[in-house]
Design an enzyme around this catalytic site. Structure first.
Site, PDB file in Angstrom:
ATOM      1  N   CYS A  12     -26.192  52.225  31.412  1.00  0.00           N
ATOM      2  CA  CYS A  12     -26.743  51.175  32.276  1.00  0.00           C
ATOM      3  C   CYS A  12     -26.015  49.857  32.063  1.00  0.00           C
ATOM      4  CB  CYS A  12     -28.235  51.028  32.033  1.00  0.00           C
ATOM      5  SG  CYS A  12     -28.655  50.605  30.331  1.00  0.00           S
ATOM      6  N   HIS A  64     -32.854  48.428  28.096  1.00  0.00           N
ATOM      7  CA  HIS A  64     -32.255  48.888  29.347  1.00  0.00           C
ATOM      8  C   HIS A  64     -31.696  47.678  30.084  1.00  0.00           C
ATOM      9  CE1 HIS A  64     -31.628  51.203  32.982  1.00  0.00           C
ATOM     10  NE2 HIS A  64     -32.277  50.273  33.664  1.00  0.00           N
TER      11      HIS A  64
END
Length: 1249
Positions: free
Chosen positions: A79, A334
């Site tokens: 990510c 994330h």
């Protein structure tokens, strides 16, 4: 020359782990390592949890969503990479500068595997990825090719790193890759800035200054309120040297008072700001994340922080266009990114329309948000407008909609709007359907009659115009893309989810009008052509998959081929002849289906009725008649549905009851068979009966027994209780079978007045027997019958095996003489008779389950002091017949051997006993001949081997031997078999064990044949093994390999070495290879199997042995020269690769080396080290470029092997995930996550000049 760009020098510029954030030309940079493990807890399970299973492997990727912006798939922990790549993509100047470098400078990806070709793979893959994100119609793109060009493996793709670290390393890798091209200065032109540090002496006013280059500014977060305050501390505030902290002036040559300051001397077009969110608490000795409020403006004036301030103000104004956000803590999280769409490539107006609708009607907020995301109305109107006033079929409209939109109506809009015909009906002011609703055209009166719609459209347009000046922002979260408003950025000032990197651009930088909304702007023509072709392929695949998705298979049952029997329909012919299979598009109507059926049944007379049916255990049952003219999917037809074709009234002259109320149910009915007093278990007769669900129990009872009978139902208690029989009370006898809970397969026990006197019915429960009821099957093995005789015996867990045997003899009507000379033996799934069960055992003690199959055989069952053993004679264990014997457990090994020899009809002293392992391998010899079987732990059911030869003395090895033949394809199978027979005969003459099992044969690239085993002293030499055991004139005529998992492992070289020094154990297998000439390999000789590729085919000629002297060097260049000399070819006209049979992969051996890191010591180029690990027996493929230009070394066999490995890996992963979910569900303890050690992030780049 590559410059070294260091981060801004400040106390806050060190990472939490203590390493300094530096940027250099080396391709390996360590900062946070894998500090940030991917945290998917806040995401949906469909996206990041278990992968959603597809019905078809060839299903194309989903098209772009209504934002018209493509996301990037997460490879497991990438990510951080996705967020940075999207930022670079939406930096138009960077994107266009990268596109401007053509293939003539970068090379071509097709040439990347050519030797000595210097293809700049990283910029090429980045160009291709940007083109896919701009032009390819898919929801999310893949970064697999790009990360492969980085030199990352699957572990690296699953490990998350710091995005600030990646930004510096990626720029360094691009800079190195673009050396010598027109884009060599790309990074400098866009991101390079200069900071000047000045120290001014207060006495002589001498100014000492030092310049520092930067690509990004690292600013503090701790102790400051926002970005402007942090910049002020760095570039406005001055540091004073005074009192005890003086400065040594070079001009004054003494310690003086001075002031130190820093200013921005040169501003780049794009300013990247890295926020130091992560710090280290020295008191607690742990990392932590700063989550306090930290503001940053959308527009910032950098004039107060610059050295030169005489320029116009707009030269210092920067606008925010990207915010990379980190959610989580120091050890997990994330990344996603907020991006401003400068060229307005995305569909941001969706958000504006939604906002307007929400303001108009708050009560319909939730429904309006979903319904107005994308309206199919304009698409349908556009299609019909092209047709003019002509009517077109609704099905044809749906097909045109698929071709125009790239996705079918059912797949995208059915869940929201229903079938397309229903949508047309609800919009009658726009569309005009014919009376039969099969065709449609535009309603000519739609415009004047739709004033309210026009007003709404005008309002919406006005709202859009009012917001046109607002910047278009999107939240790009891996594959998910959604529009946001600019004010949403304020939510990222603080908290667990907050801004981590900021990207600004000069406000005076404007974009040309032709770039607005044009994703094809300045994309190279070869990439445009590639993306256009890919979109056409995607559109075709989606149309094909949509057609497959809409096709359903129906099973037509014709009434003339059925009869009504016992309340259900049964076929008169075999199943295949009674059913017609029909494939039809579920978007077609019931009328279309009826027409097709009429065409299939040419001679049908009378009414034709189609009814939905279902196959039940009792037979076929009709439920409902299909009516109307809706689409087949709308009336409940599904793939695999059963359709009964009849006149709607009767079948073969008998009226048929339809519907769920008359559904037939199959019931197991048990009756007591007779009076069996004195035994624990009662005997039953079981039969199956069919009743209607609407039948009441009293009718069932009268049908099965007398009116005064009772019915007992089998029901389950708690989990730890066994089954019980419960009497159904009289008041429930009027209830139907459905009301009482009886279904297919349910069991009832019916007792008449006579039977009731034999059991104790108390409190509604049958207490004479409860959970003990069971049954066993007995098969007759005592005599040959024309038909197989098998009976079912009812018993309990306490029934004696002797009683079961007697009852089986009685029911089979066998001779009474068998009563005293038979036994019962269980039969396993393979049909093998197991050990006889003792007569005095109960069913429970014999560990028999319900339905177990027993064999009635001759012979008495062994007593408690006897052993029932199997034994085989000879060394050929797979083909030798298995015999049985019963001996006393105190019998000695020698006595047991004599008994077995006697039963086998053999004599002599050259025999010994071995215990066979569970996998039928020849086990250890029973050396202690005077020991009893009980003392050696020999149990009933064990298998022994009566082996030839006397007991081997201690210190001897028994080694399995395989025969190796490389040229079997040339000499033929017969010649190879003759050689094996010759070797086997030689072994037999020497008194060795030879196998005659011709099935033990392995054929792959070579033929290997198992010929038996030899026994030899572990003190013997390797040459003794070759000469004495295999009868060759010289040991140099044989090669001896060790084997592991049926593959060649190690070549044994030194003939003067003892076997125990070679680490040959009793379990070691060897493979013998016969040579046509003498061979004496030295310690520095490497034996390779070299095979030349067949030109124009994915196959190879037969391999040849190549001996390569590696005493001087073992490099790729030396190997290429050796192979080229062998085939008399120029070195530059061959390609070579090593084969990895376990992976079905070929690794090209190239003399072009890659630079991994300048700081890292250069590894040895020896091919005996990783990744090639070249050793004896390895296969090396050769391509002759003079005859074959293909660089593909793989074969068709490799493709098949990879597919099988992939399927096995997917099954293993699926099983592992299921086990993990089950373990987590049942575990009451909280799982503690251990942090993995930090690993450096690196990108491998080739050496270019």
């Amino acid at each position: 020359m590559t410059k070294d760009y260091n981060s801004q020098c400040s106390p806050e510029s060190t990472a939490p782990g203590g390493s300094k954030a530096t940027f250099g030309s080396c391709c390996k940079f360590t900062m946070f390592g894998d500090l940030f493990d991917e945290d998917f807890s806040f995401l949906s399970i469909n996206q990041y949890g278990k992968p959603k299973l597809k019905l078809k492997d060839a299903e194309p990727p989903l098209p772009r969503e209504n934002t018209n912006i493509s996301g990037i798939r997460n490879q497991g922990g990438t990510c951080y990479l996705n967020s940075l790549l999207q930022t670079l993509l939406f930096t138009p100047e960077f994107r266009e500068a990268l596109f401007s470098i053509g293939p003539e400078e970068l090379g071509s990806l097709e040439d990347s595997n050519k030797p000595d070709s210097k293809v700049r793979i990283i910029p090429l893959q980045l160009q291709r990825l940007f083109a896919q994100l701009l032009l390819l119609d898919q929801q999310a793109a893949s970064t697999t090719d790009l990360t492969d060009s980085f030199g990352w493996n699957s572990d690296e793709e699953m490990r998350q790193h710091d995005v600030q670290e990646l930004n510096r390393i990626l720029f360094s890798a691009l800079e190195t890759s673009l050396v010598g091209t027109s884009g060599h200065n790309l990074i400098n032109q866009l991101y390079h800035g200069i900071v000047v540090n000045q120290v001014i002496c207060k006495e002589c006013k001498n100014v000492s200054e030092r310049q520092e280059d930067f690509l990004d500014l690292t600013v503090a977060v701790k102790g400051v309120s926002g970005l402007e305050e942090a910049l002020c501390n760095m570039y406005v505030e001055e540091e004073h040297f005074e009192k005890d902290n003086l400065y040594r002036c070079g001009a004054c040559s003494k310690l003086v008072e001075a002031t130190k300051s820093a200013k921005l001397r040169k501003l780049p077009p794009f300013l990247t700001v890295s926020l130091l969110r992560f710090n280290f608490d020295f008191e607690k000795c742990e990392r932590y994340k700063e989550t306090r409020c930290y503001t940053f403006p959308v527009r910032i004036n950098l004039k107060p922080f610059c050295e030169q301030t005489e320029l116009d103000d707009f030269e210092y104004i920067y606008e925010l266009f990207s915010v990379i956000i980190h959610k989580g803590g120091c050890y997990g999280g994330h990344y996603h990114v907020y991006i401003r769409d400068i060229d307005e490539l995305g569909n941001w107006q969706v958000l504006v329309e939604e906002s307007y609708l929400n303001d108009e009607n708050e009560d319909l907020k939730d429904t309006e948000n979903t319904q107005e995301k994308e309206n199919p109305l304009p698409i349908l109107k556009n299609i019909l407008s092209e047709e003019g006033s002509t009517e077109i079929a609704v099905d044809q409209l749906a097909q045109k909609f698929l071709e125009k939109n790239g996705v079918s109506w059912n797949k995208k809009y059915r869940k929201q709007y229903g079938p397309i015909r229903k949508y047309l009906q609800t919009h009658s002011q726009v569309f005009l359907l014919t009376s039969d609703e099969r065709k449609v055209k535009m309603n000519d009166q739609s415009h004047p009659q739709n004033d309210s719609v026009n007003m709404t459209s005008e309002k919406t347009s006005t709202a859009i115009m009012g917001h046109s000046s607002e910047s278009h922002w999107f939240d790009l979260n891996d594959s998910k893309v959604q529009p946001i408003k600019e004010k949403e950025i304020e939510k990222q000032f603080q908290g667990n989810e907050s801004a981590y990197m900021l990207f600004y651009r000069k406000s005076q930088m404007t974009r040309p009008s032709e770039a607005r909304g044009n994703p094809r702007y300045r994309v190279p023509s070869h990439l445009l052509n590639e993306m256009d072709a890919a979109n056409l392929r995607l559109q075709k695949r989606r149309a094909e998959c949509n057609l497959v998705d809409n096709n359903i298979d129906l099973h037509l049952h014709i009434h003339s081929r059925y009869k009504l029997y016992n309340g259900a329909l049964h076929p008169l012919l075999p199943q295949k002849e009674s059913v017609l299979d029909l494939t039809i598009d579920k978007r077609q109507t019931l009328g279309d289906l009826q027409q097709l059926v009429f065409q299939l049944l040419e001679f049908w007379e009378g009414d034709l009725v189609l009814s939905l049916a279902k196959r039940l255990p009792a037979g076929l049952h009709i439920y409902q008649t299909l009516e109307g003219d809706s689409a087949l999917s709308d009336i409940g037809l599904f793939d695999g549905a059963d359709i009964f074709v009849w006149n709607g009234k009767e079948v073969d002259g008998v009226e048929v009851q339809t519907g769920i109320d008359h559904e037939p149910v199959l019931i197991n009915v048990l009756h007591l068979a007779g009076h069996n007093e004195g035994r624990r278990g009662q005997q039953f007769i079981e039969s199956q009966h069919v009743f209607s669900f609407s039948s009441n129990l009293r009718t069932v009872c009268e049908t099965l027994t007398s009116p005064k009978g009772i019915i007992l139902k089998n029901h389950s208690g708690s989990e730890k209780e066994t089954e019980k029989w419960k009497v159904i009370p009289e008041e429930d006898m009027k209830k139907t079978l459905r009301n009482i809970g009886l279904t297919d397969g349910s069991s009832i026990l019916v007792l008449d007045s006579h039977d009731q006197s034999m059991v104790n019915v108390a409190g509604g429960n049958l207490t004479s027997f409860t959970h003990d009821i069971s049954w066993l099957q007995v098969k007759n093995f005592c005599r040959l019958e024309p038909e197989e005789v098998q009976v079912k015996i009812t018993a309990t867990i306490e029934t004696m095996m002797a009683d079961i045997r007697l009852k089986a003899i009685e029911e089979m009507q066998l001779e009474k003489e068998l009563v005293n000379n038979t036994c019962l033996r269980p039969i396993n799934r393979n049909g093998k008779l197991l050990c006889p069960v003792p007569e005095d055992y109960t069913v429970k003690e014999a560990e028999l389950k319900m339905g177990s199959l027993l064999g009635l055989c001759f012979g008495k069952a062994p007593t408690a002091t006897q052993l029932f053993l199997y034994f085989l004679v000879g060394h050929d264990l797979h083909s030798s017949p298995e015999m049985e014997i019963v001996v006393e457990e105190n019998t000695s090994v020698k006595e047991c051997l004599n008994l077995m020899l006697k039963k086998a009809g053999l004599a002599g002293n050259s025999w010994h006993l071995r215990k066979i392992e569970w996998c039928y391998d020849d086990g250890k010899a029973l050396n202690e001949e005077d020991a009893t079987l009980k003392e050696l732990n020999i149990c009933s059911g064990d298998t022994l081997n009566v082996a030839e030869g006397k007991l081997p003395p201690k210190g001897f090895l028994k080694i399995p031997v395989w025969w190796y033949n490389l040229f079997s394809q040339l000499v033929g199978r017969r010649n190879m078999q003759d050689q094996v027979n010759c070797i086997s005969n030689n072994m037999g003459a020497l008194g060795l064990s030879a196998s005659g099992d011709s099935s033990t044969f392995i054929q792959s690239e070579v033929d290997r044949y198992y010929v038996g085993s030899i026994e030899i002293s572990e003190e013997a030499f390797l040459e003794d093994l070759k000469i004495q055991e295999f009868s060759v004139p010289l040991p140099e005529f044989l090669r001896v390999w060790t084997m592991e998992n049926k593959h060649l492992c190690k070549l044994l070289r030194n003939n003067k070495q003892q076997l125990h020094e070679l680490k040959l154990g009793s379990r070691t297998e060897i493979c013998i290879e016969l040579l046509h000439k003498e061979e004496n390999l030295g310690p520095k000789d490497l034996l390779l199997r070299v095979q030349m590729g067949i030109p124009g085919e994915r196959d190879y000629y037969h391999p040849v042995d190549l001996i390569w002297d590696i005493s001087k060097e073992c490099t790729a260049s030396a190997l290429r020269q050796r192979i080229a000399a062998y085939y008399s070819l120029p070195v530059e006209k061959i390609e070579i690769a090593k084969y990895f049979p376990d992976k079905f992969e070929w690794m090209p051996i190239s003399s072009w080396t890659q630079q991994v890191s300048k700081r890292k010591k250069k590894k040895s180029d020896s091919l005996q080290m990783g990744p090639y690990s070249l050793k004896d027996g390895d296969i090396v493929g050769v391509k002759n470029l003079l005859l074959d230009g293909s660089k593909d070394f793989s074969t068709v066999k490799d493709d098949i092997g990879k597919q099988m490995q992939k399927k096995l890996a997917e099954d293993k992963t699926r099983t592992k995930q299921t086990d993990c979910v089950q373990n987590d569900s049942f575990s009451g303890r909280k799982v503690t996550k251990h942090h993995r050690p930090e690993v450096a992030l690196s990108i491998s780049v080739g050496v270019f000049s």
